[in-house]
Design a protein around this motif. Structure first.
Motif, PDB file in Angstrom:
ATOM      1  N   GLU A 145      -2.220   6.300  -2.470  1.00 17.77           N
ATOM      2  CA  GLU A 145      -3.555   6.176  -3.055  1.00 17.77           C
ATOM      3  C   GLU A 145      -4.560   5.764  -1.976  1.00 17.77           C
ATOM      4  O   GLU A 145      -4.179   5.377  -0.874  1.00 17.77           O
ATOM      5  N   GLN A 146      -5.836   5.806  -2.329  1.00 22.28           N
ATOM      6  CA  GLN A 146      -6.870   5.490  -1.349  1.00 22.28           C
ATOM      7  C   GLN A 146      -6.735   4.059  -0.835  1.00 22.28           C
ATOM      8  O   GLN A 146      -6.823   3.799   0.360  1.00 22.28           O
ATOM      9  N   GLN A 147      -6.525   3.128  -1.752  1.00 23.28           N
ATOM     10  CA  GLN A 147      -6.239   1.737  -1.390  1.00 23.28           C
ATOM     11  C   GLN A 147      -5.454   1.120  -2.536  1.00 23.28           C
ATOM     12  O   GLN A 147      -5.922   0.226  -3.221  1.00 23.28           O
ATOM     13  N   SER A 199      -5.807   2.159  -7.827  1.00 24.99           N
ATOM     14  CA  SER A 199      -6.322   1.847  -6.500  1.00 24.99           C
ATOM     15  C   SER A 199      -7.730   1.269  -6.576  1.00 24.99           C
ATOM     16  O   SER A 199      -8.450   1.453  -7.569  1.00 24.99           O
ATOM     17  N   TYR A 245       0.809  -1.223   0.000  1.00 23.08           N
ATOM     18  CA  TYR A 245       0.000   0.000   0.000  1.00 23.08           C
ATOM     19  C   TYR A 245       0.842   1.271   0.000  1.00 23.08           C
ATOM     20  O   TYR A 245       0.370   2.331  -0.436  1.00 23.08           O
ATOM     21  N   HIS A 251     -11.690   1.268  -5.179  1.00 19.30           N
ATOM     22  CA  HIS A 251     -12.736   2.289  -5.053  1.00 19.30           C
ATOM     23  C   HIS A 251     -13.028   2.918  -6.421  1.00 19.30           C
ATOM     24  O   HIS A 251     -12.281   2.749  -7.372  1.00 19.30           O
ATOM     25  N   GLN A 289     -10.867   5.921  -9.647  1.00 22.56           N
ATOM     26  CA  GLN A 289      -9.539   6.166  -9.101  1.00 22.56           C
ATOM     27  C   GLN A 289      -8.558   6.614 -10.190  1.00 22.56           C
ATOM     28  O   GLN A 289      -8.667   6.207 -11.349  1.00 22.56           O
TER      29      GLN A 289
END
Length: 279
Positions: free
Chosen positions: A247-249, A266, A217, A268, A271
């Protein structure tokens, strides 16, 4: 936010240098909500392949700018936890195959994991989005020699056709399935080595087989293929730290078609897709 990491390689090894990333595009399709894997087509110029963790058994063709080109269902395949995708040679010479890794196992209870292999379809980077079902999907089942475990990284060696899975643990374990892999019986993976760090979420091997990239991550590393011995011996060195963007995930990473840079994205909706060119 940029996260730059200092480069470090084994003594005598020359680290490839990559620039900080820039936004190539944004995933436009609302169908892609958990982009866990990413790989660049070699025969279809300007095409990336991605997939969700869960949902329909399909892969998505997109451009680096994030435009959806097609939704391709894998006929007969099932989804438990698709975590990564690879591309490269298979049974037929001079044919590229997609390898989709149903290898996620958050609670480490699965009796076996599955990798699906199918011929890569032709895609035009200028086409309007299509829906198609791919036939001839092959299912390969694998068992770990030391018990079930979670994994999110799938690699295909384009020079040997060996498959590698890296476990998502505090220290990642590297397992190999040597070519040819059975499509009729379960294959016990071979534990070969470990990563110098853990919780890997995705990876790729360059088209020429000379660079391996793996991320988690918050960071990523590149290893150079050893001049002698099998590919997995590259992981016996510390590797070369390369930049990622927080990044967000962020789970997915892949080289571009000719190894001149790499992409990340990522999970979600909607992205960014980042690109990191080689210096």
């Amino acid at each position: 936010m940029f996260l730059f990491l200092s480069a470090g390689c084994a003594e005598g090894e020359s680290c490839p240098q990559f620039q900080g990333g820039h936004k190539a595009g944004i995933i436009q399709s609302s169908q892609i909500t958990e982009a866990s894997g990413l790989v660049a087509s070699r025969k279809n110029t300007g095409v990336l392949w991605t997939h969700n963790d869960n949902g329909p058994a399909c892969v998505y063709a997109i451009t680096p700018e994030g435009k959806l080109l097609g939704t391709y269902y894998l006929g007969g395949a099932q989804v438990r936890n698709w975590e990564d995708i690879a591309i490269g040679p298979g049974q037929e010479p001079n044919v590229d195959y997609l390898y989709v890794g149903d290898i996620g196992d958050n609670i480490a209870k699965r009796k076996n994991v599955v990798i699906y292999r199918v011929r890569e379809p032709n895609v035009d980077a200028n086409q309007t989005p299509v829906n198609a079902t791919l036939s001839g999907v092959e299912e390969m089942k694998f068992v770990y020699p030391d018990g079930p475990r979670d994994a999110e990284t799938l690699l295909l060696d384009p020079l040997t056709k060996d498959i590698y899975i890296i476990s998502k643990e505090s220290v990642g374990k590297v397992y190999r399935a040597a070519y040819p892999q059975s499509i009729t019986a379960k294959t016990t993976l071979e534990y070969v080595t470990k990563l110098p760090w853990g919780t890997s979420t995705g990876g790729d091997i360059s088209l020429d087989g000379q660079m391996i990239i793996v991320r988690n991550y918050f960071s990523a590393s590149v290893w150079l293929r050893p001049k002698e011995g099998p590919l997995w011996r590259a992981f016996e060195s510390s590797g070369c730290s390369v930049p990622v963007i927080l990044e967000q995930q962020g789970e997915a990473i892949c080289f571009d078609a000719n190894g001149a840079g790499y992409y990340t994205t990522s999970e979600h909706k909607h992205q960014p897709i980042y690109y990191f060119p080689r210096k």
